[in-house]
Write a protein that holds these residues in place. Sequence first.
Motif, PDB file in Angstrom:
ATOM      1  N   PRO A   1       0.825  -1.528  -0.052  1.00 33.59           N
ATOM      2  CA  PRO A   1      -0.123   0.166  -0.044  1.00 33.59           C
ATOM      3  C   PRO A   1       0.846   1.228   0.022  1.00 33.59           C
ATOM      4  O   PRO A   1       1.904   1.321   0.474  1.00 33.59           O
ATOM      5  N   LEU A   2       0.354   2.341  -0.720  1.00 32.02           N
ATOM      6  CA  LEU A   2       1.148   3.421  -0.658  1.00 32.02           C
ATOM      7  C   LEU A   2       1.180   4.134   0.592  1.00 32.02           C
ATOM      8  O   LEU A   2       2.115   5.154   0.824  1.00 32.02           O
ATOM      9  N   ARG A   3       0.418   3.928   1.720  1.00 38.23           N
ATOM     10  CA  ARG A   3       0.337   4.469   2.694  1.00 38.23           C
ATOM     11  C   ARG A   3       1.611   3.899   3.548  1.00 38.23           C
ATOM     12  O   ARG A   3       2.146   4.623   4.641  1.00 38.23           O
ATOM     13  N   LEU A   4       2.249   2.876   3.158  1.00 40.59           N
ATOM     14  CA  LEU A   4       3.349   2.344   3.708  1.00 40.59           C
ATOM     15  C   LEU A   4       4.617   2.794   3.154  1.00 40.59           C
ATOM     16  O   LEU A   4       5.771   2.938   3.692  1.00 40.59           O
ATOM     17  N   ILE A   5       4.522   3.167   2.055  1.00 38.23           N
ATOM     18  CA  ILE A   5       5.666   3.932   1.038  1.00 38.23           C
ATOM     19  C   ILE A   5       5.890   5.450   1.537  1.00 38.23           C
ATOM     20  O   ILE A   5       7.044   5.697   1.762  1.00 38.23           O
ATOM     21  N   LEU A   6       4.863   6.116   1.795  1.00 43.88           N
ATOM     22  CA  LEU A   6       5.162   7.646   1.845  1.00 43.88           C
ATOM     23  C   LEU A   6       6.171   7.684   3.385  1.00 43.88           C
ATOM     24  O   LEU A   6       6.834   8.623   3.035  1.00 43.88           O
TER      25      LEU A   6
ATOM     26  N   VAL B   1       9.642  10.038   3.087  1.00 44.20           N
ATOM     27  CA  VAL B   1      10.119  10.922   3.693  1.00 44.20           C
ATOM     28  C   VAL B   1      11.565  10.522   4.673  1.00 44.20           C
ATOM     29  O   VAL B   1      12.242  11.565   4.699  1.00 44.20           O
ATOM     30  N   THR B   2      11.491   9.361   5.235  1.00 44.22           N
ATOM     31  CA  THR B   2      12.913   9.231   5.817  1.00 44.22           C
ATOM     32  C   THR B   2      13.990   9.069   4.936  1.00 44.22           C
ATOM     33  O   THR B   2      14.962   9.404   5.433  1.00 44.22           O
ATOM     34  N   LEU B   3      13.836   8.604   3.776  1.00 40.44           N
ATOM     35  CA  LEU B   3      15.174   8.761   2.966  1.00 40.44           C
ATOM     36  C   LEU B   3      15.556  10.183   2.326  1.00 40.44           C
ATOM     37  O   LEU B   3      16.538  10.305   2.174  1.00 40.44           O
ATOM     38  N   LEU B   4      14.414  10.931   2.186  1.00 42.90           N
ATOM     39  CA  LEU B   4      14.688  12.406   2.093  1.00 42.90           C
ATOM     40  C   LEU B   4      15.453  12.922   3.169  1.00 42.90           C
ATOM     41  O   LEU B   4      16.476  13.682   2.918  1.00 42.90           O
ATOM     42  N   ALA B   5      15.030  12.609   4.167  1.00 46.25           N
ATOM     43  CA  ALA B   5      15.990  12.892   5.452  1.00 46.25           C
ATOM     44  C   ALA B   5      17.376  12.561   5.470  1.00 46.25           C
ATOM     45  O   ALA B   5      18.362  13.231   5.905  1.00 46.25           O
TER      46      ALA B   5
ATOM     47  N   VAL C   1       3.400  11.384   9.691  1.00 47.09           N
ATOM     48  CA  VAL C   1       2.889  10.946   8.494  1.00 47.09           C
ATOM     49  C   VAL C   1       2.613   9.530   8.608  1.00 47.09           C
ATOM     50  O   VAL C   1       1.477   9.006   8.198  1.00 47.09           O
ATOM     51  N   ALA C   2       3.522   8.676   9.152  1.00 44.68           N
ATOM     52  CA  ALA C   2       3.159   7.261   9.375  1.00 44.68           C
ATOM     53  C   ALA C   2       1.863   6.959  10.187  1.00 44.68           C
ATOM     54  O   ALA C   2       1.153   6.062   9.873  1.00 44.68           O
TER      55      ALA C   2
ATOM     56  N   LYS D   1      -1.582   5.558   9.115  1.00 47.90           N
ATOM     57  CA  LYS D   1      -1.630   4.295   9.799  1.00 47.90           C
ATOM     58  C   LYS D   1      -0.864   3.197   8.924  1.00 47.90           C
ATOM     59  O   LYS D   1      -1.075   2.152   8.646  1.00 47.90           O
ATOM     60  N   GLY D   2       0.503   3.759   8.639  1.00 49.00           N
ATOM     61  CA  GLY D   2       1.456   3.059   7.868  1.00 49.00           C
ATOM     62  C   GLY D   2       2.825   3.143   8.728  1.00 49.00           C
ATOM     63  O   GLY D   2       3.796   2.659   7.993  1.00 49.00           O
ATOM     64  N   THR D   3       2.538   2.723  10.059  1.00 44.11           N
ATOM     65  CA  THR D   3       3.614   2.260  10.618  1.00 44.11           C
ATOM     66  C   THR D   3       4.015   0.856  10.673  1.00 44.11           C
ATOM     67  O   THR D   3       3.321   0.043  10.145  1.00 44.11           O
ATOM     68  N   SER D   4       5.488   0.550  10.418  1.00 49.40           N
ATOM     69  CA  SER D   4       5.965  -0.667  10.220  1.00 49.40           C
ATOM     70  C   SER D   4       7.099  -1.044  10.907  1.00 49.40           C
ATOM     71  O   SER D   4       7.887   0.150  11.224  1.00 49.40           O
ATOM     72  N   LYS D   5       7.666  -1.937  11.160  1.00 53.33           N
ATOM     73  CA  LYS D   5       8.979  -2.467  11.894  1.00 53.33           C
ATOM     74  C   LYS D   5      10.080  -2.213  10.829  1.00 53.33           C
ATOM     75  O   LYS D   5      11.078  -1.537  11.463  1.00 53.33           O
ATOM     76  N   PHE D   6       9.836  -2.322   9.599  1.00 56.36           N
ATOM     77  CA  PHE D   6      10.677  -1.858   8.537  1.00 56.36           C
ATOM     78  C   PHE D   6      10.897  -0.342   8.516  1.00 56.36           C
ATOM     79  O   PHE D   6      12.272   0.113   8.475  1.00 56.36           O
ATOM     80  N   GLY D   7      10.054   0.373   8.639  1.00 59.47           N
ATOM     81  CA  GLY D   7      10.103   1.679   8.745  1.00 59.47           C
ATOM     82  C   GLY D   7      11.022   2.331  10.039  1.00 59.47           C
ATOM     83  O   GLY D   7      11.521   3.317   9.925  1.00 59.47           O
ATOM     84  N   ALA D   8      10.681   1.654  10.998  1.00 65.88           N
ATOM     85  CA  ALA D   8      11.027   1.922  12.498  1.00 65.88           C
ATOM     86  C   ALA D   8      12.683   1.690  12.261  1.00 65.88           C
ATOM     87  O   ALA D   8      13.372   2.527  12.768  1.00 65.88           O
ATOM     88  N   GLU D   9      13.033   0.673  11.750  1.00 64.06           N
ATOM     89  CA  GLU D   9      14.621   0.433  11.601  1.00 64.06           C
ATOM     90  C   GLU D   9      15.168   1.275  10.608  1.00 64.06           C
ATOM     91  O   GLU D   9      16.340   1.885  10.832  1.00 64.06           O
ATOM     92  N   LEU D  10      14.472   1.707   9.463  1.00 59.53           N
ATOM     93  CA  LEU D  10      15.074   2.639   8.468  1.00 59.53           C
ATOM     94  C   LEU D  10      15.224   4.032   9.237  1.00 59.53           C
ATOM     95  O   LEU D  10      16.285   4.913   8.897  1.00 59.53           O
TER      96      LEU D  10
END
Length: 294
Positions: A27-32, A36-40, A76-77, A81-90
């Motif tokens: 889902p796009l809500r997991l990518i956005l 933002v983290t990659l832009l940072a 944003v996450a 409602k796009g929080t994920s373990k991958f996003g937290a580690e990234l």
Amino acid sequence: MSAPFAPYDPGPTRRRRGRAPRFSRVPLRLILPNLVTLLALCSGLTAIRMALEARWDYAIGAIVIAAVLDALDGRVARLLKGTSKFGAELDSLADFVNFGVAPALILYSWLLQEVRSIGWIAALVFSISAALRLARFNVSIDDPDKPAWAVNFFTGVPAPAGALSVLFPVYLELVGVLPHWPELAPAVALYVVAIALLMVSRLPTFSGKKLGSRVRRDLVLPLFVAAVFLVALLVSYPFEILALGVAGYLVSIPLAWHWHQKYLKGEAAETADEDGEEETDLDHLGDDDKDDAG
């Protein structure tokens, strides 16, 4: 002559029930939020490049942009409602580069290299402290024993605030208050180590997580005006505003400790009152009831 072994025919392949397809859609809500983290992260890496080119104003601007994006990706996450373990580690890895490695290299390229090994040791201590601070935060984020008021405080100075605070001497030089003297390098190294110790300390600091969650209707328009005014000041007088902001933040640490102690005392008083009420209830019981209660 016939073959000694019959050929193996695997037959038609079947997908097991309950298993997701090999290439499932995300889902796009997991990518956005991760975008933002990659832009940072790109902004933090750009800050390192600007430091190598001795363009200190652009390097600091890139750190500020990384801090703003870091504050946005979590919101944003949660909003999508796009929080994920991958996003937290990234997010943790990006924070280490943006607020641990980049400020240390900026300071070393700026002045700490004048004292060679001592300056490099100070830069190492700051980077390692940022990594330890992030690791401790990741471990304690799911602590079920935290009281409700604990959301108002961080344990130690968070990594983005530490990164912006450790660059305080650079702000002063760009403003014109601090001269670029090599003799000041040992004092700057001590300041860097002090900020690193604040990051890994147990001192409570204000989190500000509840700020902006709910705004009264009559304060919406004044809030817009204040936000525009603050952005205009930051664009017109960036290093003056950053220096004042860091000074105010460092002054707020003793205030945060004071409020934290008040919460602890209030919690201890409530616990003592509850224990006293339980003892009073037992005193009203008869001897047989006390035996049953025991």
